[in-house]
Design a protein around this motif. Sequence first.
Motif, short mmCIF file in Angstrom:
data_model
loop_
_atom_site.label_atom_id
_atom_site.label_comp_id
_atom_site.label_asym_id
_atom_site.label_seq_id
_atom_site.Cartn_x
_atom_site.Cartn_y
_atom_site.Cartn_z
N SER A 68 0.82 -1.22 0.00
CA SER A 68 0.00 0.00 0.00
C SER A 68 0.85 1.26 0.00
CB SER A 68 -0.93 0.03 1.23
OG SER A 68 -1.88 -1.02 1.17
N SER A 69 2.15 1.13 0.20
CA SER A 69 3.04 2.29 0.22
C SER A 69 2.86 3.14 -1.02
CB SER A 69 4.51 1.85 0.27
OG SER A 69 4.85 1.35 1.52
N GLY A 70 2.69 4.44 -0.83
CA GLY A 70 2.54 5.35 -1.96
C GLY A 70 1.11 5.49 -2.43
N GLY A 71 0.20 4.72 -1.85
CA GLY A 71 -1.21 4.81 -2.22
C GLY A 71 -1.89 6.03 -1.62
N ALA A 72 -3.18 6.15 -1.86
CA ALA A 72 -3.93 7.36 -1.52
C ALA A 72 -4.74 7.23 -0.24
CB ALA A 72 -4.86 7.73 -2.67
N LEU A 73 -4.72 8.30 0.55
CA LEU A 73 -5.68 8.47 1.63
C LEU A 73 -6.64 9.55 1.14
CD1 LEU A 73 -6.24 7.46 4.57
CD2 LEU A 73 -5.24 9.63 5.33
N VAL A 74 -7.91 9.21 1.05
CA VAL A 74 -8.89 10.04 0.35
C VAL A 74 -10.04 10.40 1.29
CG1 VAL A 74 -10.53 10.04 -1.58
CG2 VAL A 74 -8.31 8.94 -1.83
N ASN A 75 -10.51 11.66 1.20
CA ASN A 75 -11.68 12.04 1.99
C ASN A 75 -12.96 11.67 1.24
OD1 ASN A 75 -12.16 14.06 0.07
ND2 ASN A 75 -11.32 15.69 1.35
N THR A 76 -14.11 11.96 1.82
CA THR A 76 -15.37 11.53 1.23
C THR A 76 -15.78 12.35 0.02
OG1 THR A 76 -16.50 12.86 2.92
CG2 THR A 76 -16.26 10.51 3.35
N ASN A 77 -14.99 13.36 -0.33
CA ASN A 77 -15.20 14.07 -1.59
C ASN A 77 -14.37 13.47 -2.72
OD1 ASN A 77 -16.96 15.98 -0.55
ND2 ASN A 77 -15.33 17.38 0.04
N GLY A 78 -13.61 12.42 -2.43
CA GLY A 78 -12.73 11.83 -3.42
C GLY A 78 -11.46 12.62 -3.61
N GLU A 79 -11.09 13.44 -2.63
CA GLU A 79 -9.88 14.27 -2.70
C GLU A 79 -8.73 13.60 -1.96
OE1 GLU A 79 -11.57 18.79 -2.56
OE2 GLU A 79 -11.78 17.60 -0.74
N LEU A 80 -7.52 13.77 -2.50
CA LEU A 80 -6.32 13.23 -1.87
C LEU A 80 -5.92 14.08 -0.66
CD1 LEU A 80 -3.94 11.14 -2.20
CD2 LEU A 80 -2.74 12.95 -3.44
N VAL A 81 -5.90 13.47 0.52
CA VAL A 81 -5.47 14.19 1.72
C VAL A 81 -4.18 13.61 2.31
CG1 VAL A 81 -7.76 15.03 2.33
CG2 VAL A 81 -6.99 12.80 3.21
N GLY A 82 -3.71 12.47 1.76
CA GLY A 82 -2.48 11.90 2.29
C GLY A 82 -1.93 10.82 1.38
N ILE A 83 -0.61 10.56 1.50
CA ILE A 83 0.07 9.46 0.81
C ILE A 83 0.44 8.42 1.85
CG2 ILE A 83 2.08 8.77 -0.54
CD1 ILE A 83 0.13 10.46 -2.12
N ASN A 84 -0.12 7.23 1.73
CA ASN A 84 0.11 6.17 2.72
C ASN A 84 1.59 5.78 2.75
OD1 ASN A 84 -2.67 6.09 3.30
ND2 ASN A 84 -3.01 4.70 1.57
N ALA A 85 2.15 5.69 3.95
CA ALA A 85 3.60 5.50 4.05
C ALA A 85 4.04 4.45 5.04
CB ALA A 85 4.28 6.83 4.40
N ALA A 86 3.28 4.19 6.10
CA ALA A 86 3.78 3.30 7.15
C ALA A 86 2.63 2.70 7.95
CB ALA A 86 4.72 4.07 8.09
N ILE A 87 2.93 1.63 8.66
CA ILE A 87 1.98 1.02 9.58
C ILE A 87 2.67 0.76 10.91
CG2 ILE A 87 0.50 -0.05 7.85
CD1 ILE A 87 2.01 -2.62 8.17
#
Length: 497
Positions: free
Chosen positions: A241-260
């Motif tokens: 999932s690294s580099g994938g999208a964290l998205v709000n309910t408007n379908g907007e990018l609010v973050g780049i997934n990086a770690a767990i």
Amino acid sequence: MRKKLTIAAIALLAAGIGGGYALSNVSSGKPYNSILQDDPKPLVRTSYSGGSTAAQPVDFEKAAGTAVPSVVHIRTVVKFKQTQSRGGMNPFGMDDELFERFFGGGRSFQRPDQKASGSGVIISEDGYIVTNNHVVDGATDINVTLNDRKNYKAKIVGTDPNTDLALIKIDGKDLPVMPLGNSDEVRLGQWVLAIGYPLNLDVTVTQGIISAKSRNIGINRQGSAPVEAFLQTDAAVNPGSSGGALVNTNGELVGINAAIASPTGSYAGYAYSIPSNLMKKVVGDIMKYGSVQRGYLGISMAPENLDEAQRKELGITGNADGVWVADTDPTGAAAAAGIRKGDAITKVDDVNVASSAKLAELIAMKKPGDKVDLTLVRDGHERNVSVTLKGKLGAMSGQQAAAVEALGADFSALSRADAAKLRISGGLQVTNIREDGVIGNQTNMRPGFVITKIGGIPVRSIDELKAALAKQDGNFQIEGTYPGSGSIYYYGINDLN
């Protein structure tokens, strides 16, 4: 038991919906780019927009359908060079003398290629994609698969290990661009979606909430001055999932997934994303200048939750809700503005600062030469100071001269006549390259090369070279040409300091 946190855990190593968001910049005719251009309104508008958390939807279909086409699958290969067994590592980890007794001395062997898998987000119609630095670090081959199953070869445009971000490029057009959201407006309890390609599966969407902001978990050891101000979520994120999208309910990018955060290396409740506003600044700099233009305050921050002995050592007598200064660089921006050990920074440009992670994030959004207004508490009294940020190399003349010396070359300003012959406005010609310098060790540049830009900044004199070097963040590109070549050449410089 303390959980083990690791960035590498979500860059998956291997042993061997219609829709989308693609708009054109009609006025300029250029491909739409969500980083360098103002974003139009998102395709999806929910009752959450501008409302309270109680108004958030429970159906994420529209947001997922809009965002999924913009998330890509990235596969990388790191090739190992053929090496000799004598005097080095052998492929079985055996003692070299024992290895040679069984197999003979001086045998060569080929280690297997290392393969990895990650995710990325399309940010321009013409193929720019943002991902994590640890996804593509050291990669000799990068393959990108879009949601519609089309495959592309990709090249690295630039990286920033300090934020664990990278920009790659494929040759595409009319690609679905994900609109950017404002990560500063993200609130605790807000619904979000994590989208990526975990565990080598096809695109996967999970949901959760924002459970913390500006979280520093101390796992980024890739850069010399790491910046961690993660958005924390309980949306399921796994290796790949690294580099994938964290998205709000408007379908907007609010973050780049990086770690767990996980004791096993797989999802166990917490995931961490790089805020989109920080990503926009970093990637925008790479696009414009070839490297990140990062301003530095020049302080070391005291640990949070200080005990009485530590407070006494720092000279702290109050209880301000801010970040305490443990020390200052005497040549740094903070010292020049009068900030000193024992001060508490409570605001940056009227934004409250209650943690070192938040302060680092706000300063990382600035570039050398930017002015920031800080609110301090000293001896129980509040005061305001204006600070002009410096580059990593500082702005003192001695440091600038040292930076030029570190390049390991001699330069001569190009005459107007010679510049006219080359059809350029001016530049610095390299007359000699020393073997012990950065240019000699890191590039194959030859004497006679004419430098026209350092990190995207034009240079035509030694003074301009010094000023340009002072604005670099360790890694940058030297741009220029060879007389008679008619071509532009680029040389990458890493860690000038």
